[in-house]
Design an enzyme around this catalytic site. Structure first.
Site: not given
Ligand code: GLY
Length: 581
Positions: A396-398, A378, A449, A420, A417, A471
């Protein structure tokens, strides 16, 4: 009794160690970057240059945030993006605050069990690789929502530098190329991604190579010309949907047409007189930072000292209790009731403190019935302008380079994503998080998130702008930068550089960055029952970017002699920069 016990142990340690200053000088970091009129701190120096130019030309912090968001999509493709999602926390010069949620939404065709096989087992890779992992992207809508309401400059003007960098290309530096090397194998699997992000011989780019993104330049130019409709209603959505259908995904044109940004009330709390403004659900970030801070407020951390066994024990236990709440109860506010008021209540924190044994590690499995599990790639940027408007953006793109796919002709890297969400209650995701039903997949829902773009004020004035990738660790990384400044007296650069620890309830381990704790401290923690594991993967420890206002540290602010704006980019970032003027 309890505080006596804590204090007596500390006094014994102070006597044993001799004189210990409550605010030890850290002095292992360079000085923060200073500025009197504006500050922009991002993970890529070209994006920071673009942001500071916007401020110098009279644009406000929101204008700069939009320009930086598009620039990072070009110069920081591992995480900067228009194919992912994110959050923006804004504090205006008059004290008003707001929060924009432009995170991904699950496609309408998504189902709760879409990543499970016939036996109910998780199919590895489905939620992380390729088109089935992609949520409906939000940054183009989010940036325009912010600019049209709170910015002051035309979209074209703000996008022009990013379009130029995509069209003409830019020369990669040593700090840029690591991410390309690490992602090369994944990127090679998608011909459209490989054609852009790998060299002709399928080798990763090296320092000195020029990265040109012609398709992305055309895509950005059409957004600059037509606004978000070019993305959500026009040819860009058509191309993404076509690629998705051809490659096993479930994205539809309707998913793009119905995408809406949510403007939400930020989460607020107070820690030792400082007012914290941070991300509400669908992020767990602000809620859990507030919960941990509320618990820690009952411990004299400044007195106990940075990195002491007692401080680490208190932090770990607070994290353990707060992450149970995160992983079991939080989710998209349009789908679940989030107990935000309870989790951010000081009385609730007091109850948790009562349950923390000052000498003994807790046991995660014992905290709640076992009904219950995020990417490090991120990026966060922090901006403040001459008028005092502050903006914190995490997007983010994750995973690194998202799902590793680019819809042909668009140049847009797409997110993964969907990972998540809770693909299967009880099974760990990309970040080892074990989560529950509140975060189950549903059509149109946003995955929970940890992103925590945070702005802190003191006596009604801006004090700190902070956030990080990482993360599930975003929460503890942001939290630790705050504690390092407020409790441990570090300057903003020291605060983002200092080695970190992390606990997330499950797995029941204290993770520590190499050198974060001394062998003596480790022995004391082991005696208390903590299972401490050194995590040498530097990528997992985040890359915070922060600004402190009125001085580089609390003592400088209190002495009244510091620079107005003090910016710090985490030394863990290869190519980032703080730019002030
Ligand atoms: N993908 C990381 C977050 O959204 O926390």
């Amino acid at each position: 009794m309890r505080s006596f016990t804590w204090k007596s142990l500390s006094i014994a340690l102070v006597f044993a160690l001799g004189s210990v200053s409550p605010h030890p000088g850290w002095a292992a970091s360079p000085a923060p970057v200073s500025g009197e009129h504006g500050m922009v701190v991002t993970a890529q120096h070209l994006a920071s240059d673009i942001g500071i130019e916007v401020l110098k030309k009279g644009g406000n912090a929101v204008d700069a945030a939009v320009a930086v968001g598009y620039a990072l999509a070009v110069v920081y493709p591992t995480a900067g993006n228009i194919g992912g999602g994110g959050f923006m926390t804004i504090r205006f010069k008059d004290g008003r605050t707001t929060f924009l949620d432009f995170r991904e939404r699950a496609p309408l065709a998504a189902t709760k069990t879409m990543y499970l096989d016939d036996k109910g087992d998780l199919v590895k890779g489905l939620s992380t690789e390729g088109y089935l992992a992609v949520g409906v992207p939000g940054p183009v809508a989010g940036f325009e929502f912010a600019r049209s309401r709170y910015g002051s400059r035309p979209l074209k003007e703000l996008m022009e530098p990013a379009i130029g960098l995509a069209r003409e290309g830019f020369v990669l530096e040593q700090g840029d190329v690591g991410a390309f090397e690490r992602a090369a194998k994944r990127l090679a699997k998608d011909p459209a991604a490989a054609a852009i992000f790998l060299k002709a011989d399928s080798m990763p780019f090296a320092a000195g190579d020029r990265l040109v993104q012609a398709d992305l330049a055309t895509t950005l130019a059409s957004i600059a010309e037509e606004g978000p409709d070019a993305f959500y209603k026009g040819g860009i959505a058509d191309r993404i949907v076509k690629a998705s259908v051809e490659k096993g995904g479930i994205l539809s044109k309707q998913d793009f047409e119905r995408y809406r940004v949510r403007e939400l009330e930020p989460v607020k709390c107070n820690y030792r007189g400082y007012d914290i403004v941070s991300s509400p659900p669908p992020s767990s970030g602000g809620v859990i930072i507030c919960e941990i801070l509320n618990i820690l407020e009952g411990y004299p951390l400044a007195y106990l000292g940075y990195g002491s066994a007692e401080t680490v024990h208190a932090m770990v236990e607070a994290m353990r209790h707060a992450y149970v709440d995160r992983n079991t109860a939080l989710g998209d506010p349009d789908f679940v009731e989030n107990p935000v008021a309870q989790f951010t209540d000081k009385a609730y924190a007091r109850e948790i403190r009562e349950r923390i044994d000052p000498f003994k590690a807790g046991v995660s499995e014992a905290l709640t019935p076992a009904d219950f599990a995020e990417s490090k790639e991120t990026t966060h940027y922090s901006i403040i302008d001459d008028e005092g408007n502050a903006v914190a953006v995490t997007y983010t793109l994750n995973g690194s380079f998202g799902a590793g796919v680019v819809a042909p002709g668009t140049g847009i890297l797409l997110n993964n994503e969907m990972d998540d969400f809770t693909a299967k209650p009880g099974a760990p995701n990309l970040y080892g998080l074990v989560q529950g039903e509140a975060n189950a997949i549903a059509p149109g829902k946003t995955p929970l998130s940890s992103m925590s773009p945070t702005i802190i004020t003191r006596d009604g004035k801006p004090f700190m702008v902070i956030g990080s990738p990482g993360g599930a660790r975003i929460i503890t990384i942001t939290l630790e930068a705050i504690l390092n400044v407020i409790d441990h007296g570090m300057n903003i650069q020291e605060a983002v550089d200092a080695p970190r620890i992390h606990h997330q309830w499950l797995p029941d381990k204290v993770f520590m960055e190499p050198y974060a704790l001394s062998p003596d401290t480790l022995k004391l923690l082991a005696t208390m029952g903590h299972d401490v594991q050194i995590d040498e993967n530097w990528k997992i420890w985040g890359q915070a970017t922060g600004i402190l206002v009125g001085g580089g540290s609390v003592s400088e602010i209190e002495a009244g002699g510091g620079a107005r704006y003090n910016g710090a980019v985490d030394s863990r970032i290869g190519a980032g920069a703080a730019r002030g003027y």
